[in-house]
Write a protein that holds these residues in place. Structure first.
Motif, PDB file in Angstrom:
ATOM      1  N   VAL A   1       0.841  -1.199   0.000  1.00 22.27           N
ATOM      2  CA  VAL A   1       0.000   0.000   0.000  1.00 22.27           C
ATOM      3  C   VAL A   1       0.880   1.254   0.000  1.00 22.27           C
ATOM      4  O   VAL A   1       0.575   2.247  -0.651  1.00 22.27           O
ATOM      5  CB  VAL A   1      -0.941  -0.013   1.223  1.00 22.27           C
TER       6      VAL A   1
ATOM      7  N   VAL B   1       3.666   1.691  -1.491  1.00 28.05           N
ATOM      8  CA  VAL B   1       4.345   1.994  -2.748  1.00 28.05           C
ATOM      9  C   VAL B   1       3.413   2.151  -3.942  1.00 28.05           C
ATOM     10  O   VAL B   1       3.848   2.646  -4.981  1.00 28.05           O
ATOM     11  CB  VAL B   1       5.401   0.927  -3.078  1.00 28.05           C
TER      12      VAL B   1
ATOM     13  N   TYR C   1       4.814  -2.821  -9.006  1.00 28.11           N
ATOM     14  CA  TYR C   1       5.694  -2.333  -7.939  1.00 28.11           C
ATOM     15  C   TYR C   1       5.340  -3.025  -6.625  1.00 28.11           C
ATOM     16  O   TYR C   1       6.202  -3.398  -5.842  1.00 28.11           O
ATOM     17  CB  TYR C   1       5.516  -0.818  -7.820  1.00 28.11           C
TER      18      TYR C   1
ATOM     19  N   MET D   1       4.224  -5.955  -6.182  1.00 24.35           N
ATOM     20  CA  MET D   1       4.726  -7.327  -6.135  1.00 24.35           C
ATOM     21  C   MET D   1       6.174  -7.351  -5.696  1.00 24.35           C
ATOM     22  O   MET D   1       6.613  -8.245  -4.981  1.00 24.35           O
ATOM     23  CB  MET D   1       4.599  -7.975  -7.512  1.00 24.35           C
ATOM     24  N   VAL D   2       6.946  -6.363  -6.171  1.00 22.19           N
ATOM     25  CA  VAL D   2       8.350  -6.294  -5.781  1.00 22.19           C
ATOM     26  C   VAL D   2       8.467  -5.895  -4.314  1.00 22.19           C
ATOM     27  O   VAL D   2       9.385  -6.297  -3.614  1.00 22.19           O
ATOM     28  CB  VAL D   2       9.088  -5.288  -6.695  1.00 22.19           C
ATOM     29  N   ALA D   3       7.480  -5.107  -3.838  1.00 20.04           N
ATOM     30  CA  ALA D   3       7.554  -4.595  -2.466  1.00 20.04           C
ATOM     31  C   ALA D   3       7.029  -5.582  -1.432  1.00 20.04           C
ATOM     32  O   ALA D   3       7.294  -5.425  -0.251  1.00 20.04           O
ATOM     33  CB  ALA D   3       6.766  -3.287  -2.360  1.00 20.04           C
ATOM     34  N   CYS D   4       6.265  -6.579  -1.856  1.00 23.52           N
ATOM     35  CA  CYS D   4       5.661  -7.503  -0.879  1.00 23.52           C
ATOM     36  C   CYS D   4       6.723  -8.475  -0.364  1.00 23.52           C
ATOM     37  O   CYS D   4       7.316  -9.208  -1.137  1.00 23.52           O
ATOM     38  CB  CYS D   4       4.521  -8.280  -1.523  1.00 23.52           C
ATOM     39  N   PRO D   5       6.963  -8.497   0.951  1.00 16.48           N
ATOM     40  CA  PRO D   5       7.997  -9.385   1.493  1.00 16.48           C
ATOM     41  C   PRO D   5       7.572 -10.845   1.492  1.00 16.48           C
ATOM     42  O   PRO D   5       8.386 -11.710   1.789  1.00 16.48           O
ATOM     43  CB  PRO D   5       8.186  -8.900   2.929  1.00 16.48           C
ATOM     44  N   TYR D   6       6.305 -11.126   1.212  1.00 20.95           N
ATOM     45  CA  TYR D   6       5.806 -12.490   1.303  1.00 20.95           C
ATOM     46  C   TYR D   6       5.503 -13.095  -0.063  1.00 20.95           C
ATOM     47  O   TYR D   6       5.035 -14.229  -0.137  1.00 20.95           O
ATOM     48  CB  TYR D   6       4.542 -12.504   2.178  1.00 20.95           C
ATOM     49  N   GLY D   7       5.733 -12.353  -1.108  1.00 20.38           N
ATOM     50  CA  GLY D   7       5.433 -12.869  -2.446  1.00 20.38           C
ATOM     51  C   GLY D   7       3.976 -13.247  -2.592  1.00 20.38           C
ATOM     52  O   GLY D   7       3.649 -14.237  -3.220  1.00 20.38           O
TER      53      GLY D   7
END
Lengths: 429, 302
Positions: free
Chosen positions: B159, B161, B187, B189-195
């Motif tokens: 949220v 980014v 963006y 997807m790249v920012a999510c630490p859990y994939g």
């Protein structure tokens, strides 16, 4: 890239001798551009993102790498031009306008690359309408627009005096110049002083805009991602900026020297030498930063970061790190620019610049892809990403478009200062 | 009776069934100490409330006086009270959370399959996956099955980014995506630490499963009709929504409902008495990548 530089080289040849070469240049570049357009239509517009090798594990790929590459070229060459217009270093005046023009063209190219990477071009205006203030990317989109406008206005004022001279001709160029100068007949000393002041103000506004807004900001797009420990460091935007300066300086050197060679003009040796030493300084700073980035990364012992570093340095992908990032972008050019014999030779400096321009592509790829390949949680699969044919064709098409835009810009506008040009010719004769 | 007939049962048929349940219903009701007619009327109007032709507030208005008369102190809420209740309630709307007991999970992937069936996700998109890891060497080793939906973080990096505010945190704790606004920049997807986020590349199972495109899931309660080339969820980012469309009709998320080992619990984290709240306070509880400060709403029991 080298090939293109060579073609570029040929293109600027004097007409009487090298008209044929120019034809070859245009034909080949239009073919590459045409293939690129074809691949954009059949790939991007017909199939969407499915035409790429991207996946849910590696959602960003080559286009994003090229996007930050061109944004870097743009910011770097603009910062170089501010030496002339912002700080009045007249030594570099000969590259001022071409640096501005290449900054504009590279910016357009970079934006086009990132536009292609967007899944729904029909929604793209949402990013301007719905501004998320916590999103670095949202800020970037706005900064790019302001920056592009500033670049165009600055280029306009930097060549206004010569536009007025050209406007006296009765060809298309003259008509265009008359239109652009609003039929202004004379360029007085007052105008000169005014324009110089305007340029200075714009150059000074442009510096924070280019450093913090455009390139540091683009670096922040990546650096704020805590999900990617390899990228998530405060040094990362600075590395972005310094590698922008490296590639931007190299681009300006390459364009100037190639242009002079093709037009058979005298190369301003002392300027190129001092640009060369600037390039070596930037490279040294970049090496120091990259060293600390990796050092701190290794000592962090973070599983994902170590995994990413291993992917970069010791995996089937590592050729791009050792050959392009370390070799072409840092080590070889630095050696060339340090050894006394080579650092004074124009050809060697040109070689070093072209090497840097190729190597920085690798730097950009290594910033984007390895960290995404590394799984985020134990048990998730490793990604695998290589650009496929469609992505390469599209990329070359856009790069061809970049060259076309630059060449048209050079042809239509007085990018070389008219006085110096005449001097050059008379000297040569 | 008519259970096995091909004709569909109409509501009247059900009434008839109920009519024959006891020999004489009126006689039975009369035996009760309370007013039978009131009960019958309330039952009739309750049906109206359920089928939407009568508002619940009106229902209370009509019956509250008689109910107070009939039940006295035992009757707790009148219409005024319900109004106040609903206002007070809006401050403590449910905040959904999930607890997954890793000891109960056997790694059967039922949740993954039921999620795919419920949300009708295209190939390559899976809101829920089960990660299997083996730790240690024989004979001292353990296998962990980690079911991984979206963590619905309270501090969601995605949220932060999103350039268009297309993805945002709802009040009920669910992180949602407005696919009509999403530009597909990936963006988040790249920012999510859990994939946990996937991109809809526009692929389909149509070739192996005829009719796949005909039905889509009403994600976030929005009916989008058939899956078509270039129609909305395509070329945008998609993610687990805790089956928001099921929550809206009072059902649990598909993965929770189908879990064969009952390893998943779902409920209101705002309610201190809910099962999830109690389990989340267990010493066995942990969250994925807690050190990142994302505050996931999915809690694991180790």
């Amino acid at each position: 890239m080298i090939l293109k530089e060579n073609i570029d080289n040929k293109m600027h040849a004097p007409k009487q001798k090298n008209g044929k070469l120019e034809k070859i240049y245009w034909i080949s570049i239009l073919i590459v551009f045409g293939i690129g357009i074809y691949s954009i239509i059949t790939g991007y517009f017909m199939e969407g993102m499915e035409s790429t090798n991207l996946s849910n594990i590696v959602p960003w790929g080559g286009w994003i790498a090229f996007y930050i590459y061109f944004i870097g070229l743009s910011a770097g060459s603009f910062l170089l031009s501010t030496l002339v217009y912002g700080f009045g270093m007249e030594k570099f005046e000969k590259i001022g306008r071409s640096a501005l023009l290449s900054a504009i063209v590279c910016m357009i190219t970079g934006i086009l690359f990132v536009f292609l990477d967007i899944g729904r071009p029909d929604h793209v205006m949402n990013s301007v309408i719905y501004w998320n203030v916590t999103s670095t990317m949202s800020w970037e989109i706005h900064f790019y627009i302001v920056y592009l406008v500033l670049l165009i206005v600055e280029l306009y004022f930097s060549m206004r005096n010569d536009l007025i001279v050209v406007a006296k001709n009765d060809n298309f160029k003259g008509k265009l110049s008359r239109f652009l100068t609003f039929n202004k007949k004379e360029y007085t000393d007052i105008d000169k002083v005014k324009d110089k002041k305007r340029l200075k103000i714009m150059g000074i506004i442009g510096i924070p805009l280019a450093i913090l807004g455009v390139h540091g900001g683009t670096g922040s797009i990546f650096a704020v991602l805590k999900a990617q420990p390899y990228l998530n460091s405060a040094l990362f935007p600075l590395i972005f900026i310094i590698s922008a300066l490296v590639s931007g300086t190299a681009l300006s050197i390459a364009i100037y020297v190639i242009k002079c060679k093709v037009k058979k003009q005298q190369v301003d040796t002392s300027m190129i030498r001092s640009l060369g030493s600037m390039l070596s300084l930037f490279i040294v700073i970049e090496i120091i930063m990259v060293w600390y980035e990796f050092l701190v990364g290794f000592y962090g012992l973070e599983h994902e970061e170590l995994g990413t570093l291993q992917l970069i340095m010791g995996s089937p992908y590592s050729w791009s790190f050792w050959i392009f990032q370390m070799g072409f972008a840092l080590f070889f050019p630095l050696v060339i620019l340090i050894i006394k014999k080579t650092r004074e030779s124009i050809n060697w400096i040109l070689g070093a610049s072209v090497m840097v321009l190729i190597g920085v592509v690798g730097v950009r790829f290594n910033m984007v892809i390895p960290t995404l390949i590394m799984p985020k949680i134990d048990g998730m699969p490793y990604g695998n990403y290589y650009m496929n044919l469609s992505e390469w064709l599209t990329s070359f098409g856009i790069i061809a478009m970049c060259l076309i835009l630059y060449t048209i810009g050079e042809k239509l506008f007085p990018i070389d200062e008219i006085d110096s040009h005449e001097n050059g010719v008379s000297k040569h004769e | 009776m008519a259970f096995n007939s091909n004709n569909h049962l109409q509501p009247e048929d059900y009434s008839k069934l109920a009519d024959h349940f006891v020999p004489d219903s009126n006689k039975v009701l009369a035996a009760s100490p309370y007013d039978s007619q009131l009960g019958k009327n309330m039952a009739r109007d309750a049906r109206k409330v359920i089928n939407g032709s009568l508002k619940i507030e009106d229902f209370h208005k009509v019956y509250s006086a008689s109910l107070i008369k009939e039940f006295g102190d035992q009757y707790a809420s009148g219409p005024m009270d319900t109004n106040q209740n609903s206002k007070a309630k809006s401050g403590t709307d449910p905040k959904w959370g999930m607890v997954i007991d890793l000891k109960k999970c056997i790694g059967c992937d039922t949740c993954t399959v039921s999620c795919k069936a419920e949300n009708r996700t295209p190939p390559g998109v899976s809101y829920n996956v089960v990660l299997e890891t083996i730790k240690g060497d024989f004979p001292n080793f353990s296998i962990t099955n980690l079911p991984k939906p979206c963590m619905q973080c309270d501090n969601p990096p995605c949220v932060q980014v999103c350039p268009t505010r297309a993805t945002y945190k709802m009040e009920n704790g669910i992180v949602t995506i407005d696919n009509d606004r999403c530009i597909g920049c990936r963006y988040c997807m790249v920012a999510c630490p859990y994939g946990s986020r996937s991109y809809d590349f526009g692929t389909s199972y149509e070739q192996e499963m005829a009719g796949f495109n005909d039905v889509t899931s009403p994600e976030y309660g929005v009916e989008r009709g058939k899956r078509k080339k270039g129609a909305i969820p395509e070329e945008t980012v998609r993610k687990c929504s805790f089956c928001y469309h099921r929550l809206q009709r009072g059902e649990e998320p598909a993965c929770v409902e189908t879990c064969i080992g009952d390893a998943r619990y779902f409920g209101d984290m705002n309610d201190p008495n809910s099962v999830v709240s109690k389990l989340a306070a267990s010493p066995r509880a942990f969250r994925l990548k807690e050190e990142l400060g994302t505050k996931p709403r999915v809690v694991y029991l180790r």
